[in-house]
Design a protein around this motif. Structure first.
Motif, short mmCIF file in Angstrom:
data_model
loop_
_atom_site.label_atom_id
_atom_site.label_comp_id
_atom_site.label_asym_id
_atom_site.label_seq_id
_atom_site.Cartn_x
_atom_site.Cartn_y
_atom_site.Cartn_z
N GLN A 180 35.13 -8.82 47.68
CA GLN A 180 35.20 -9.57 46.42
C GLN A 180 36.55 -10.22 46.17
O GLN A 180 36.69 -10.99 45.21
CB GLN A 180 34.85 -8.64 45.24
N ARG A 181 37.53 -9.89 47.00
CA ARG A 181 38.89 -10.39 46.79
C ARG A 181 39.34 -10.10 45.36
O ARG A 181 39.90 -10.94 44.67
CB ARG A 181 38.97 -11.90 47.08
N ARG A 182 39.09 -8.87 44.94
CA ARG A 182 39.35 -8.45 43.57
C ARG A 182 40.19 -7.16 43.59
O ARG A 182 39.98 -6.32 44.48
CB ARG A 182 38.02 -8.19 42.86
N PRO A 183 41.11 -6.98 42.69
CA PRO A 183 41.90 -5.74 42.67
C PRO A 183 41.00 -4.52 42.52
O PRO A 183 40.07 -4.52 41.71
CB PRO A 183 42.81 -5.90 41.45
N ALA A 184 41.28 -3.49 43.29
CA ALA A 184 40.53 -2.24 43.23
C ALA A 184 41.48 -1.11 43.56
O ALA A 184 42.04 -1.07 44.65
CB ALA A 184 39.35 -2.25 44.19
N ALA A 185 41.67 -0.21 42.62
CA ALA A 185 42.60 0.90 42.78
C ALA A 185 41.85 2.22 42.76
O ALA A 185 40.73 2.32 42.24
CB ALA A 185 43.65 0.88 41.67
N VAL A 186 42.46 3.23 43.32
CA VAL A 186 41.90 4.59 43.33
C VAL A 186 42.68 5.44 42.35
O VAL A 186 43.91 5.35 42.26
CB VAL A 186 41.99 5.19 44.75
N THR A 187 41.96 6.27 41.59
CA THR A 187 42.61 7.21 40.70
C THR A 187 42.04 8.61 40.91
O THR A 187 40.83 8.77 41.08
CB THR A 187 42.45 6.81 39.22
N GLY A 188 42.91 9.59 40.91
CA GLY A 188 42.46 10.98 40.97
C GLY A 188 42.21 11.55 39.59
O GLY A 188 41.77 12.69 39.45
N ASP A 189 42.44 10.73 38.57
CA ASP A 189 42.29 11.16 37.17
C ASP A 189 40.96 10.67 36.63
O ASP A 189 40.79 9.48 36.35
CB ASP A 189 43.46 10.60 36.35
N TYR A 198 38.60 -3.28 39.59
CA TYR A 198 37.81 -2.07 39.74
C TYR A 198 38.74 -0.86 39.80
O TYR A 198 39.88 -0.96 40.27
CB TYR A 198 36.99 -2.10 41.04
N LEU A 199 38.23 0.27 39.35
CA LEU A 199 38.92 1.54 39.46
C LEU A 199 37.93 2.54 40.04
O LEU A 199 36.79 2.63 39.57
CB LEU A 199 39.39 2.01 38.07
N VAL A 200 38.33 3.27 41.09
CA VAL A 200 37.41 4.16 41.80
C VAL A 200 37.92 5.59 41.72
O VAL A 200 39.11 5.86 41.96
CB VAL A 200 37.26 3.74 43.27
#
Length: 333
Positions: A186-195, A165-167
Motif C-alpha cells: 500500500q506504500r502506507r506507514p505501518a508501525a508495530v506496537t507491543g502496547d 496502520y498500527l499492528v
C-alpha cells in the motif's frame, strides 16, 4: 449433468487476487440476498476434540437462490497450534451442488475463499460504517495472521485509505510481517506496537486473532469503528457500550461469542442495532455519539457465492481440473 471439477489452491488464489473488486460486490450483494430471504443458511456444525480444546472443524452448509442456484458445504478446520510450525491455522474445502439434481459439481480449495469472504466482509462493513472515509485516521489491526493480511488487502481494494496502520500481535514476528506487507503493498506507514492499549485508541480497530475468551475490557469511544472479526476478544460490557451491527443476529448469538456473552449477561438483545445489510440499504441508522462494533459470525452463503464465482472464472480460464467418470453410476437401471 455429471461433470465434476476440482479447483486447486493456486487457481483459487490467482482468481481472487486479481478480482478483489468483484469479490467485494459479491459479498455486499449476498448480504442483501440473505436479508431478503433468498438464502438458506443453517447453523454451523462444530466438530471438537477433547484433547485439543483450541481446535475444531466446522461444517457450514448453505443454499443461494436468485441468480446462483447452488447449494454447498464448506468444511473448514481451525488448528491454532499450526502457527507454531509456520503453517496456516485454517484449511478448507468447498463442495458445490447443483440445485436441480443435488449432484456435486465441484470441489474447491477453500481456505483462500474463506479468507477472502471474511476480509471482504470486513471491508464492506468498513466502508459502510465510516462513510466519510479514512483520511486523517489510523487503522489498528490486532492479530497478524492470514486473515489480518487479507483484511488489509481488501480494505485497500475497497478504497479505505487511512493515514497509517498500527499492528499488534503477541507474536512480534507476525506483527512485523504484517506491517511490512502493508508498507510494501500500500506504500502506507505501518508501525508495530507491543502496547495493546495504544492499538485500541485508533479510530478503527480490527480484531483478527485466535482468542478463545475476552481480554479487552476497556470501552471504545464515540466515533470509533470496531471490526470484531474474531468474535471473542471483547468483554460483554464492551459490547453493551456500543452500537452493534451483525451479519446475522441469530447466528452470532451462540458459541460464546462476545455478543452471545452480552446476551447471557443481560438476558436480552436490546444492544442489537441491526444488520450490515440494513446499514447498506439505509434502514439502520447509526449515531456518532457512540462506537460501532461489527460482529460477523460468518455465513456459509458467502463462501458459496464467492466459490461459485471462482468456479466460473476457473472454468473460463482453463484452470479447473475436470474429473471424468467421477460418478460410478449415472443411470438407475
Amino acid at each position: 449433468m455429471f461433470t465434476f471439477d476440482v479447483v486447486p489452491g493456486d487457481a483459487v488464489l490467482n482468481t481472487l487476487r486479481s478480482r478483489r473488486g468483484d469479490v467485494l460486490d459479491i459479498v455486499a450483494r449476498t448480504y442483501r440476498s440473505h436479508e431478503a430471504g433468498q438464502t438458506v443458511n443453517p447453523d454451523s456444525c462444530f466438530l471438537r476434540f477433547p484433547e485439543k480444546p483450541d481446535s475444531r472443524i466446522i461444517a457450514l452448509p448453505a443454499f443461494i437462490g436468485a441468480d446462483v442456484e447452488l447449494a454447498g458445504l464448506k468444511w473448514i478446520s481451525s488448528f491454532p497450534r499450526n502457527t507454531e510450525n509456520g503453517v496456516p491455522r485454517a484449511s478448507a474445502v468447498l463442495v458445490l451442488n447443483d440445485y436441480r439434481t443435488g449432484y456435486p459439481v465441484a470441489v474447491l480449495e477453500a481456505a483462500h475463499i474463506s479468507a477472502a469472504r471474511t476480509a471482504a466482509s470486513a471491508a464492506v462493513a468498513a466502508t459502510a460504517l465510516r462513510p466519510g472515509g479514512y483520511g486523517g485516521s489510523r487503522i489498528a489491526v490486532v492479530g497478524g495472521g492470514v486473515i489480518a493480511r487479507n483484511i488489509c488487502d481488501y480494505l485497500q481494494a475497497a478504497g479505505c485509505a487511512p493515514d497509517a496502520y498500527l499492528v499488534h500481535d503477541l507474536h512480534e514476528p507476525s506483527a512485523q510481517a504484517l506491517a511490512a506487507h502493508v508498507r510494501d503493498t500500500q506504500r502506507r506507514p505501518a508501525a508495530v506496537t507491543g502496547d495493546l492499549g495504544a492499538a485500541l485508541e485508533a479510530e478503527t480497530v480490527v480484531f483478527a486473532t485466535t482468542a478463545l475468551e475476552p481480554y479487552v475490557h476497556r470501552p471504545f469511544g464515540a466515533g470509533q469503528v470496531v471490526l470484531n472479526i474474531s468474535l471473542r476478544d471483547l468483554a460483554p460490557e464492551v459490547v453493551l457500550g456500543a452500537q452493534n451491527v451483525f451479519d446475522d443476529v441469530e447466528h452470532c448469538m451462540k458459541a460464546d461469542t462476545s455478543p452471545h456473552l452480552a446476551e447471557q449477561l443481560t438476558g436480552n438483545r436490546e444492544f442489537v442495532s441491526g444488520t450490515l445489510a440494513g446499514v447498506l440499504d439505509e434502514e439502520v441508522r447509526l449515531t456518532a455519539d457512540r462506537p460501532v462494533i461489527f460482529s460477523p459470525f460468518g455465513l456459509g452463503a458467502l463462501d458459496l457465492a464467492v466459490g461459485a464465482y471462482v468456479l466460473q472464472q476457473a472454468r473460463a480460464d482453463g484452470t479447473a481440473v475436470s474429473v471424468p467418470d467421477f460418478f460410478g453410476e449415472t443411470r438407475r437401471w
